[in-house]
Design an enzyme around this catalytic site. Structure first.
Site, PDB file in Angstrom:
ATOM      1  CB  CYS A  75      -0.426   0.308   1.123  1.00 30.30           C
ATOM      2  SG  CYS A  75      -1.574   1.666   1.543  1.00 30.30           S
ATOM      3  CB  CYS A 189      -3.254   4.114  -5.296  1.00 32.25           C
ATOM      4  SG  CYS A 189      -4.348   3.265  -4.211  1.00 32.25           S
TER       5      CYS A 189
HETATM    6  N1  DGL Z   1      -3.789   0.721  -2.376  1.00 37.98           N
HETATM    7  C1  DGL Z   1      -3.432   1.744  -1.417  1.00 37.98           C
HETATM    8  C2  DGL Z   1      -2.299   2.290  -1.827  1.00 37.98           C
HETATM    9  O1  DGL Z   1      -1.357   1.688  -2.455  1.00 37.98           O
HETATM   10  C3  DGL Z   1      -4.690   2.428  -0.935  1.00 37.98           C
HETATM   11  C4  DGL Z   1      -5.518   2.893  -0.676  1.00 37.98           C
HETATM   12  C5  DGL Z   1      -6.535   3.780   0.272  1.00 37.98           C
HETATM   13  O2  DGL Z   1      -7.329   2.516   1.081  1.00 37.98           O
HETATM   14  O3  DGL Z   1      -7.174   4.480  -0.174  1.00 37.98           O
HETATM   15  O4  DGL Z   1      -2.102   3.989  -1.464  1.00 37.98           O
END
Ligand code: DGL
Length: 257
Positions: A75, A189
């Site tokens: 993430c 993301c």
């Molecule tokens: N998948 C996550 C990222 O890479 C988080 C997305 C979220 O929950 O806002 O930032």
């Protein structure tokens, strides 16, 4: 059944980390994966650094109960908000984070488009870790940045309800990029690579994802040189999945994403 040689923990606010898990499966690493989706607290992009640190710590504790030897913070938002503190809290646990692949423009063999934008969640965009990464890798400010308020949420909604059509919401979300006429977009993301075909179809932009590189780093860190035959087409490959939506749920076996 023979047990895998390595145990790897991986987490995200939801299903975004599947974009890295997929690459790990392709790498052929002889591993069992324990994937925690913090869907009760998603999206992370709207939370505070403190909340994300607290959640990440709690999740890592759950993963350590499964004797994982390495944790992938799959993430960008959690990496930006918490990985430095997590490394201090768990000095003996290798942690692999994920950051937008801004460096691609500096690669000598890069022959993609020049006018590129990096997209992230709002929290990643505001973080000092992202700002200093951007400054270091793009000192001439050739890459624009844009925070997408709803994109991760849309991906999560589509996963939970595959019958909904998110095309018009995606178009609305990506309109500011289309208006600027970028030719390439760096996906900052982990939810975004899951819809990269849709992003490319709507915007006609080339998409750039770091997920393959993150998987390669994991393989390097576990020191596995004798990789198995790539498992990409091995539909029986499984991983263990847990979500915070159901606090009583244990780890359940799932087919490779
Ligand atoms: N998948 C996550 C990222 O890479 C988080 C997305 C979220 O929950 O806002 O930032």
């Amino acid at each position: 059944m023979r047990s895998a040689k390595h145990r790897i923990g991986i987490f995200d606010s939801g299903i975004g980390g599947f974009s890295i898990l997929r690459e790990l499966f392709k790498s052929g690493l002889d591993a069992s994966y324990y994937y925690f989706a913090d869907q009760a607290y998603a999206p992370y992009g709207e939370r505070s650094d403190g909340e994300i640190l607290e959640r990440s710590e709690w999740i890592i504790r759950q993963l350590l109960k499964e004797q994982v030897e390495l944790v992938v913070v799959a993430c960008n938002t959690a990496t930006a908000a918490a990985i430095d503190q997590l490394r201090q809290l768990y000095p003996d646990l290798p942690l692999v984070g994920v950051e937008p692949y801004i460096n691609i423009k500096n690669q000598s063999d890069w022959n993609g488009p020049d006018n590129v934008c990096v997209i992230t969640t709002p929290l990643t965009g505001k973080s000092s870790r992202f700002k200093s990464l951007k400054q270091r890798l793009d000192p001439q400010e050739e890459v624009d940045h844009y925070s997408c308020p709803n994109l991760a949420r849309l991906v999560e909604e589509k996963f939970n309800n595959p019958t909904i059509d998110i095309t018009s919401s995606l178009r609305e979300e990506l309109l500011p990029l289309m208006e600027k006429g970028y030719h390439g977009v760096i996906l900052g993301c982990t939810h975004y690579p899951l819809i990269r075909q849709e992003i490319e179809a709507i915007t006609s932009m080339v998409t750039i994802s770091p997920c393959e590189g993150v998987a390669a780093r994991v393989v390097q860190l576990v020191g596995e040189c004798d990789l198995k035959v790539p498992a990409a087409s091995d539909s029986t490959a499984i991983f263990y999945f847990r979500t915070s939506l159901n606090s009583d749920s244990g780890w359940e076996g799932q087919l490779a994403p």
